[in-house]
Design a protein around this motif. Structure first.
Motif, short mmCIF file in Angstrom:
data_model
loop_
_atom_site.label_atom_id
_atom_site.label_comp_id
_atom_site.label_asym_id
_atom_site.label_seq_id
_atom_site.Cartn_x
_atom_site.Cartn_y
_atom_site.Cartn_z
N ALA A 1 5.86 -17.50 8.10
CA ALA A 1 6.41 -16.23 8.58
C ALA A 1 6.72 -15.30 7.40
O ALA A 1 6.53 -14.08 7.50
CB ALA A 1 7.66 -16.48 9.41
N THR A 2 7.15 -15.87 6.29
CA THR A 2 7.46 -15.06 5.11
C THR A 2 6.22 -14.35 4.59
O THR A 2 6.23 -13.13 4.36
CB THR A 2 8.06 -15.93 4.00
N GLU A 3 5.15 -15.08 4.39
CA GLU A 3 3.95 -14.46 3.84
C GLU A 3 3.35 -13.44 4.80
O GLU A 3 2.85 -12.38 4.38
CB GLU A 3 2.90 -15.54 3.50
N ILE A 4 3.42 -13.72 6.10
CA ILE A 4 2.88 -12.78 7.08
C ILE A 4 3.71 -11.49 7.10
O ILE A 4 3.17 -10.39 7.14
CB ILE A 4 2.84 -13.43 8.48
N MET A 5 5.03 -11.64 7.07
CA MET A 5 5.89 -10.46 7.11
C MET A 5 5.77 -9.64 5.82
O MET A 5 5.81 -8.41 5.86
CB MET A 5 7.34 -10.86 7.35
N VAL A 6 5.61 -10.29 4.69
CA VAL A 6 5.42 -9.55 3.44
C VAL A 6 4.15 -8.70 3.52
O VAL A 6 4.14 -7.51 3.17
CB VAL A 6 5.36 -10.51 2.24
N GLY A 7 3.06 -9.30 4.00
CA GLY A 7 1.82 -8.54 4.16
C GLY A 7 1.94 -7.42 5.18
O GLY A 7 1.42 -6.31 4.98
N SER A 8 2.66 -7.68 6.28
CA SER A 8 2.83 -6.67 7.32
C SER A 8 3.63 -5.48 6.80
O SER A 8 3.26 -4.32 7.01
CB SER A 8 3.52 -7.28 8.54
N LEU B 1 -7.07 3.04 2.66
CA LEU B 1 -7.56 1.68 2.41
C LEU B 1 -7.49 1.35 0.92
O LEU B 1 -7.13 0.24 0.53
CB LEU B 1 -8.99 1.54 2.92
N ALA B 2 -7.85 2.32 0.09
CA ALA B 2 -7.76 2.10 -1.36
C ALA B 2 -6.31 1.86 -1.77
O ALA B 2 -6.03 1.01 -2.63
CB ALA B 2 -8.33 3.31 -2.11
N SER B 3 -5.39 2.60 -1.15
CA SER B 3 -3.97 2.39 -1.44
C SER B 3 -3.53 0.99 -1.03
O SER B 3 -2.77 0.33 -1.76
CB SER B 3 -3.14 3.44 -0.71
N ALA B 4 -4.00 0.53 0.13
CA ALA B 4 -3.63 -0.81 0.59
C ALA B 4 -4.16 -1.88 -0.36
O ALA B 4 -3.46 -2.85 -0.68
CB ALA B 4 -4.18 -1.04 2.01
N VAL B 5 -5.39 -1.69 -0.83
CA VAL B 5 -5.97 -2.65 -1.79
C VAL B 5 -5.16 -2.64 -3.09
O VAL B 5 -4.80 -3.70 -3.63
CB VAL B 5 -7.44 -2.32 -2.07
N GLY B 6 -4.88 -1.44 -3.58
CA GLY B 6 -4.13 -1.35 -4.83
C GLY B 6 -2.73 -1.92 -4.72
O GLY B 6 -2.27 -2.65 -5.61
N ALA B 7 -2.03 -1.59 -3.61
CA ALA B 7 -0.67 -2.11 -3.43
C ALA B 7 -0.69 -3.63 -3.28
O ALA B 7 0.16 -4.33 -3.84
CB ALA B 7 -0.04 -1.46 -2.20
N GLY B 8 -1.67 -4.13 -2.52
CA GLY B 8 -1.77 -5.58 -2.34
C GLY B 8 -2.05 -6.30 -3.64
O GLY B 8 -1.45 -7.35 -3.93
N ALA B 9 -2.96 -5.74 -4.45
CA ALA B 9 -3.28 -6.37 -5.74
C ALA B 9 -2.07 -6.33 -6.68
O ALA B 9 -1.79 -7.31 -7.38
CB ALA B 9 -4.47 -5.64 -6.38
N ASP C 1 -2.17 -7.56 4.56
CA ASP C 1 -2.02 -6.16 4.16
C ASP C 1 -3.31 -5.39 4.43
O ASP C 1 -3.29 -4.28 4.99
CB ASP C 1 -1.66 -6.10 2.67
N LEU C 2 -4.45 -5.95 4.11
CA LEU C 2 -5.72 -5.25 4.26
C LEU C 2 -6.09 -5.04 5.73
O LEU C 2 -6.44 -3.92 6.14
CB LEU C 2 -6.84 -6.02 3.55
N VAL C 3 -6.04 -6.11 6.52
CA VAL C 3 -6.50 -5.98 7.91
C VAL C 3 -5.55 -5.11 8.73
O VAL C 3 -5.99 -4.31 9.58
CB VAL C 3 -6.70 -7.36 8.57
N LEU C 4 -4.25 -5.25 8.50
CA LEU C 4 -3.31 -4.43 9.25
C LEU C 4 -3.36 -2.97 8.80
O LEU C 4 -3.20 -2.05 9.62
CB LEU C 4 -1.89 -4.99 9.11
N SER C 5 -3.58 -2.73 7.52
CA SER C 5 -3.72 -1.36 7.04
C SER C 5 -4.91 -0.67 7.72
O SER C 5 -4.83 0.50 8.13
CB SER C 5 -3.91 -1.33 5.52
N LEU C 6 -6.01 -1.40 7.82
CA LEU C 6 -7.18 -0.85 8.52
C LEU C 6 -6.84 -0.51 9.96
O LEU C 6 -7.24 0.54 10.49
CB LEU C 6 -8.34 -1.86 8.46
#
Length: 525
Positions: free
Chosen positions: A124-131, A173-181, A205-210
């Motif tokens: 749940a922690t990793e999922i919520m962090v990505g969300s 999408l580029a922002s999501a990739v950059g923030a995630g990285a 982060d990527l799939v939900l951002s899309l």
């Protein structure tokens, strides 16, 4: 458009545009929209500037303005029941518009709290962090799509709207990739989460951002039914993959979110394509405005989107970073999450009122302006001040009823559902503490959002951004002080404190706006 040649023609055209003139400034603004410049005024009308010409022709504009018949007197019963039926109709529509968000909140709560599938707290922690990361990384771009896209759609500049929307989606999408990285690198270096869990958060982060960005296309086009269809496809696919095909939670959520995003993207692209095809052949390709102009137009809306989601999720991050287990610097707390999600329902039920307020405000704007002449500006502004006070009183009632009703529904679920999970979670003392503070905070937040609605309608986004920044800073400081000197769940007090600051600061700005409403109404257009 051919500019008027004589004073008489000019007065008639101004009257057709604005009706009875409230002030000289209103006449001057209308003159400028007709393409008359200061140089034209000096050459054609022998006046030094537009404002001097406005003062000269205002009596003629008043004479040419159509007469607005006084509204017939209505009985008290008609006022009460007519307003009640009108409120019910628009509030119901607001609930329908909020339905996609309600479905999203319910789905997240059910998944994270074992109602559908068993998740460990680490998962749940990793999922919520990505969300959370997906909302913050794309929030500004979602607001930008809504602002620029709707402006150009409103002008029937569909080609520009499509091009701008697609570019912003790619930037998001580029922002999501950059923030995630960035979070992956810093998170691994600072040992916030194990690297494997940071990788899972990055994919979320990527799939939900899309998904959020493609849904924004449909919101921009005001295709709320298509938004609901896309969300239902997302949730339905998720349930199918989990319950029928028995895929893992990660695969199921990633595939379902991706399919929901594809449906939203296809629907939005199809609508935009049809709008472009509907343009007449003589309407050629329009020139893209300069980037500097677009950035200046969208900047406050962008920061508003970033700050809004930062504020909404800030209290959770503060709570989850207190005393985590070994190898973690942030860790999910179920009792806290349930209390927050429980209170979110009160927010969504209250937000539905805003649709009624916006409709009532837009419908009264022009008729009220026409009813008052320039000698009654104070009465004109007072009329809108009273309207604003009624909306705040109505909102207070809706928030109170929603908070009490949702609370009683949770208690009933605990006492009568015979579901061990529900009895367990709704029986936690922490959950009730969090719910009460969060319900208060969300009630104040929606108060501020009501104010923001007026600011955005009148093109005054700056009135919203600074109060939201103050709210984020207040929430952070109060949340840290409360949780670090007490128990972790007291970070929710930061949410309530920040929401209070947001409501107070936006209300101060709203009082100023309605106190000088004649100026702000005419400067907006």
């Amino acid at each position: 458009m051919t500019a008027p040649v004589t004073v008489e023609e000019l007065a008639v055209e101004v009257a057709e545009r604005i009706g009875y003139p409230v002030s000289d400034d209103a006449v001057a603004a209308a003159i400028e929209t007709l393409g008359v410049r200061d140089v034209d005024v000096r050459e054609r009308f022998l006046e030094p500037d537009v404002f001097a010409l406005a003062r000269r022709i205002r009596p003629a504009v008043a004479a040419a303005a159509p007469v607005v018949a006084p509204a017939p007197r209505r009985s008290m019963a008609s006022l009460v029941f007519g307003s009640a039926s009108r409120f019910a109709a628009y509030y119901s529509r607001g609930l329908f518009y909020a339905l996609p968000m309600i479905v999203q909140v319910a789905t997240v709560a059910f998944l994270r709290l074992d109602v559908i599938v068993r998740l460990s707290d680490a998962q749940a922690t990793e999922i919520m962090v990505g969300s959370i990361l997906s909302f913050i990384a794309t929030g500004g771009f979602v607001q930008s799509i809504g602002r620029l896209g709707s402006v150009y759609v409103g002008r029937s500049s569909y080609r520009l709207a499509r091009e701008l929307a697609y570019r912003i989606v790619l930037l998001g999408l580029a922002s999501a990739v950059g923030a995630g990285a960035l979070v992956f690198v810093l998170g691994a270096g600072l040992h916030i989460l194990p690297a494997s869990r940071l990788g899972v958060a990055f994919v979320y982060d990527l799939v939900l951002s899309l998904l959020w960005l493609t849904l924004a296309l449909l919101y921009m086009l005001q295709r709320r039914l298509l938004v609901l269809v896309s969300v239902v496809v997302w949730v339905g696919t998720l349930a199918l993959l989990l319950e029928v095909f028995h895929l893992g939670i990660y695969t199921s959520e990633w595939l379902s979110a991706g399919i929901g995003a594809l449906v939203a993207a296809d629907a939005g692209g199809t609508v935009l394509h049809r709008l472009v095809k509907s343009l007449p052949p003589e309407q050629g390709v329009e020139t893209m405005p300069p980037v500097r102009t677009l950035v200046a137009e969208v900047r406050p809306y962008f920061w508003y989107g970033v700050l809004y989601f930062a504020f909404v999720f800030l209290d959770r991050v503060v709570a989850w970073t207190k005393a985590p287990p070994p190898h973690y610097r942030i860790f999910f707390h179920r009792g806290y999450e349930l209390g927050i999600d429980w209170a979110l329902v009160t927010l969504l039920l209250s937000i539905a009122l805003i649709d009624y307020t916006v409709t009532a405000f837009s419908e009264r704007l022009v008729p009220t302006q026409k009813r008052f002449d320039s000698g009654r500006i104070r009465s004109h502004n007072l009329s809108f001040q009273r309207f604003y006070a009624r909306q705040l009183a109505l909102l207070t009632g809706v928030v109170a009823v929603s908070a009490v009703g949702v609370y009683l529904a949770g208690v009933a679920l605990r006492d009568h559902s015979h579901n061990l999970t529900a009895e367990d979670f709704f029986g936690q003392t922490t959950t009730y503490h969090v719910y009460l503070w969060a319900a208060l905070g969300y009630g104040l937040l929606v108060w501020g959002l009501l104010n923001v609605t007026f600011f955005f309608y009148l093109s005054q986004p700056g009135f919203a951004v600074r109060p939201l920044l103050y709210a984020v800073l207040t929430g952070l400081v109060v949340g840290l002080l409360a949780s670090r000197s007490g128990v972790y769940w007291q970070s929710v007090e930061g949410l309530a404190a920040g929401a209070f600051v947001f409501a107070a600061a936006t209300t101060r700005n709203a009082i100023r706006l309605f106190g000088e409403f004649d100026f702000f109404a005419y400067s907006a257009y």
